[in-house]
Design a protein around this motif. Sequence first.
Motif, PDB file in Angstrom:
ATOM      1  N   GLU A   1      -9.931 -49.452  38.553  1.00 40.58           N
ATOM      2  CA  GLU A   1     -10.103 -48.592  37.386  1.00 40.58           C
ATOM      3  C   GLU A   1      -8.934 -48.794  36.440  1.00 40.58           C
ATOM      4  O   GLU A   1      -7.772 -48.660  36.834  1.00 40.58           O
ATOM      5  CB  GLU A   1     -10.187 -47.128  37.825  1.00 40.58           C
ATOM      6  CG  GLU A   1     -10.091 -46.102  36.699  1.00 40.58           C
ATOM      7  CD  GLU A   1     -11.136 -46.299  35.619  1.00 40.58           C
ATOM      8  OE1 GLU A   1     -10.738 -46.421  34.434  1.00 40.58           O
ATOM      9  OE2 GLU A   1     -12.338 -46.358  35.953  1.00 40.58           O
ATOM     10  N   ARG A   2      -9.237 -49.129  35.190  1.00 40.71           N
ATOM     11  CA  ARG A   2      -8.170 -49.404  34.225  1.00 40.71           C
ATOM     12  C   ARG A   2      -7.390 -48.153  33.836  1.00 40.71           C
ATOM     13  O   ARG A   2      -6.248 -48.229  33.400  1.00 40.71           O
ATOM     14  CB  ARG A   2      -8.729 -50.085  32.975  1.00 40.71           C
ATOM     15  CG  ARG A   2      -9.576 -49.191  32.088  1.00 40.71           C
ATOM     16  CD  ARG A   2     -10.160 -49.943  30.909  1.00 40.71           C
ATOM     17  NE  ARG A   2      -9.142 -50.339  29.951  1.00 40.71           N
ATOM     18  CZ  ARG A   2      -9.393 -51.047  28.855  1.00 40.71           C
ATOM     19  NH1 ARG A   2     -10.626 -51.456  28.581  1.00 40.71           N
ATOM     20  NH2 ARG A   2      -8.427 -51.366  28.033  1.00 40.71           N
ATOM     21  N   GLY A   3      -8.020 -46.986  33.986  1.00 39.93           N
ATOM     22  CA  GLY A   3      -7.365 -45.730  33.647  1.00 39.93           C
ATOM     23  C   GLY A   3      -6.714 -45.080  34.848  1.00 39.93           C
ATOM     24  O   GLY A   3      -6.637 -45.652  35.940  1.00 39.93           O
ATOM     25  N   THR A   4      -6.241 -43.863  34.636  1.00 36.89           N
ATOM     26  CA  THR A   4      -5.665 -43.064  35.701  1.00 36.89           C
ATOM     27  C   THR A   4      -6.490 -41.784  35.832  1.00 36.89           C
ATOM     28  O   THR A   4      -7.533 -41.644  35.187  1.00 36.89           O
ATOM     29  CB  THR A   4      -4.197 -42.721  35.390  1.00 36.89           C
ATOM     30  OG1 THR A   4      -4.135 -42.016  34.137  1.00 36.89           O
ATOM     31  CG2 THR A   4      -3.348 -43.989  35.287  1.00 36.89           C
ATOM     32  N   PHE A   5      -6.038 -40.858  36.649  1.00 35.37           N
ATOM     33  CA  PHE A   5      -6.725 -39.579  36.748  1.00 35.37           C
ATOM     34  C   PHE A   5      -6.412 -38.754  35.503  1.00 35.37           C
ATOM     35  O   PHE A   5      -5.250 -38.619  35.111  1.00 35.37           O
ATOM     36  CB  PHE A   5      -6.295 -38.832  38.006  1.00 35.37           C
ATOM     37  CG  PHE A   5      -6.846 -39.430  39.264  1.00 35.37           C
ATOM     38  CD1 PHE A   5      -8.118 -39.096  39.698  1.00 35.37           C
ATOM     39  CD2 PHE A   5      -6.100 -40.338  39.997  1.00 35.37           C
ATOM     40  CE1 PHE A   5      -8.638 -39.658  40.856  1.00 35.37           C
ATOM     41  CE2 PHE A   5      -6.607 -40.899  41.161  1.00 35.37           C
ATOM     42  CZ  PHE A   5      -7.881 -40.555  41.592  1.00 35.37           C
ATOM     43  N   LEU A   6      -7.448 -38.213  34.891  1.00 38.51           N
ATOM     44  CA  LEU A   6      -7.252 -37.377  33.712  1.00 38.51           C
ATOM     45  C   LEU A   6      -6.467 -36.136  34.148  1.00 38.51           C
ATOM     46  O   LEU A   6      -6.833 -35.469  35.111  1.00 38.51           O
ATOM     47  CB  LEU A   6      -8.598 -36.980  33.115  1.00 38.51           C
ATOM     48  CG  LEU A   6      -8.558 -36.356  31.723  1.00 38.51           C
ATOM     49  CD1 LEU A   6      -9.824 -36.713  30.953  1.00 38.51           C
ATOM     50  CD2 LEU A   6      -8.429 -34.841  31.796  1.00 38.51           C
ATOM     51  N   PRO A   7      -5.370 -35.825  33.472  1.00 30.66           N
ATOM     52  CA  PRO A   7      -4.527 -34.710  33.907  1.00 30.66           C
ATOM     53  C   PRO A   7      -5.250 -33.366  33.771  1.00 30.66           C
ATOM     54  O   PRO A   7      -5.990 -33.123  32.824  1.00 30.66           O
ATOM     55  CB  PRO A   7      -3.315 -34.775  32.968  1.00 30.66           C
ATOM     56  CG  PRO A   7      -3.797 -35.534  31.773  1.00 30.66           C
ATOM     57  CD  PRO A   7      -4.814 -36.505  32.285  1.00 30.66           C
ATOM     58  N   ILE A   8      -5.024 -32.501  34.747  1.00 34.17           N
ATOM     59  CA  ILE A   8      -5.511 -31.126  34.676  1.00 34.17           C
ATOM     60  C   ILE A   8      -4.429 -30.313  33.988  1.00 34.17           C
ATOM     61  O   ILE A   8      -3.345 -30.093  34.539  1.00 34.17           O
ATOM     62  CB  ILE A   8      -5.811 -30.583  36.082  1.00 34.17           C
ATOM     63  CG1 ILE A   8      -6.894 -31.432  36.758  1.00 34.17           C
ATOM     64  CG2 ILE A   8      -6.255 -29.127  36.010  1.00 34.17           C
ATOM     65  CD1 ILE A   8      -7.154 -31.053  38.194  1.00 34.17           C
TER      66      ILE A   8
END
Length: 520
Positions: A35-42
């Motif tokens: 996955e090119r992205g990361t975890f979307l921050p909460i």
Amino acid sequence: MTAQHYDVIIIGTGAGGGTLAYRLAFSGKKILILERGTFLPIEKENWSALEVYQRERYHTQERWHDTNGKTFRPATGYWVGGNTKVYGAALLRLRERDFEQVEHKEGISPEWALKYRDFEPYYDRAEELYDVHGQSGIDPTEPPRSLPYPYPAVRHEPRMQELANLLTQVGLHPFNLPLGLKLNEVDRSLENCIRCNTCDGFPCLTRGKADAEVNCIQPIRDRTNVTLLVAAKVTRLHTSPSGREIARVEAEIDGEHQFFTSDIVVVACGAINSAALLLRSRNDRHPSGLANSSGQVGRNLMKHNCTAMVQLSTKLNSDVYQKTICISDFYWGELSFPYPMGLVQNTGNVLADMLPAEAPALLAPLLKLRPGAELKAIADRSVGWWLQTEDLPDPDNRVRVEGDRLYLEYKPNNTEAASRLIQRWATVLKQVDRAEHFMPFSLYPRNTIPLQAVGHQCGTCRFGEDPTTSVLDLNCRTHEINNLYVVDGSFFPSSAAVNPTLTIVANALRVGDYLLKQLM
């Protein structure tokens, strides 16, 4: 650096890739997810209309180019879960007739090689996996179904119920929009969804939205046979000397290029980026891009003709969760226009901080007022509607790459049908407003959704039986490369006029079943 060998590499974690990863994870096969992205921050900004709509906090900063070479920032995000992190969770099946050839006012929507009956059992499974709430028997265009919805329909709040009743009075058949939410309206202690006013287009702070991260990736992260690498941008696919297999997947991680190998490679980057990756991976055996001897990779880009319309009146709208009404009465047209027109559904709430970014030209004089109470007064008396009409596959509507540049060459089509739907819906809203006796003040400003909004993208690697006119076979394997699959909205031969996500999910489950047989 070359890493260990895997049974399957999946590139992307959105509706296609995330769902496929979930389907394969319990097989015990060795799976790598890139996955090119990361975890979307909460974070509290998840619910900020200022951050989400005006500042586009969760969209990529990269620039794409239009037909004239002008750059724009696409409304797309790279996160675990892909664009399902900010989707509106509307999960509808294509209509049964959508799989047949359909005549439109401005052209033909082509027949699919597979039919609704081939997808129907996978729609059942997709609705279960993504917590879909709905009610059958009301939608006049609803396709046949073997099972009821997994969960009851999301109820209308008072203002939406009033509007649904009035729409029924003027002869329409409003139904509860099928939604993927982690919602239990009988026992609130069992729910994540709290029916907030920031759902459509927003990340979910409570993880109450059924997205590909929450429903598919998180449940498999602890499995020893599954490896998830984030911030891993796949830059190129390398074939064997024969050109018949993908030999290595190249990814940029922490500024370094790493290589991975597997028996099967699945591209699921979204229809635009999947096509771009195949085009960028051209080599001597595939000089026009991987799997592109047909010349179809990147072509036939579709993303719907979409219009946001605001029903603005003196009537106060205090509903908190508003995206619950859908109308399909004009899906196949009407007596005065016997061609398909499209679907109407609520948008999420119209909020004050959304208006400067989203409001159409007719609201411009009002928006010159100082921000604050005036904008809030407008928002509190608004109902949002979303109109979508099928755009037809056109080989000149395409994704093209030149070096690092990505071009979207796209010209809207089927625009007369879209205009008829807009005019027809404005007429309906006038009828509704007259029935409520709070005329004369009501406005219906609207905004055509621009090129950079690419949420419903599909069609760039269409599937079919003829390798001269399609990129993928009916199992979404490329005709030319034996171990390469594309599992996202790319495979659509036509876009229909309903939201594509549930069909992407159903297809990923279908392809997953096929791949499990190949891996045995």
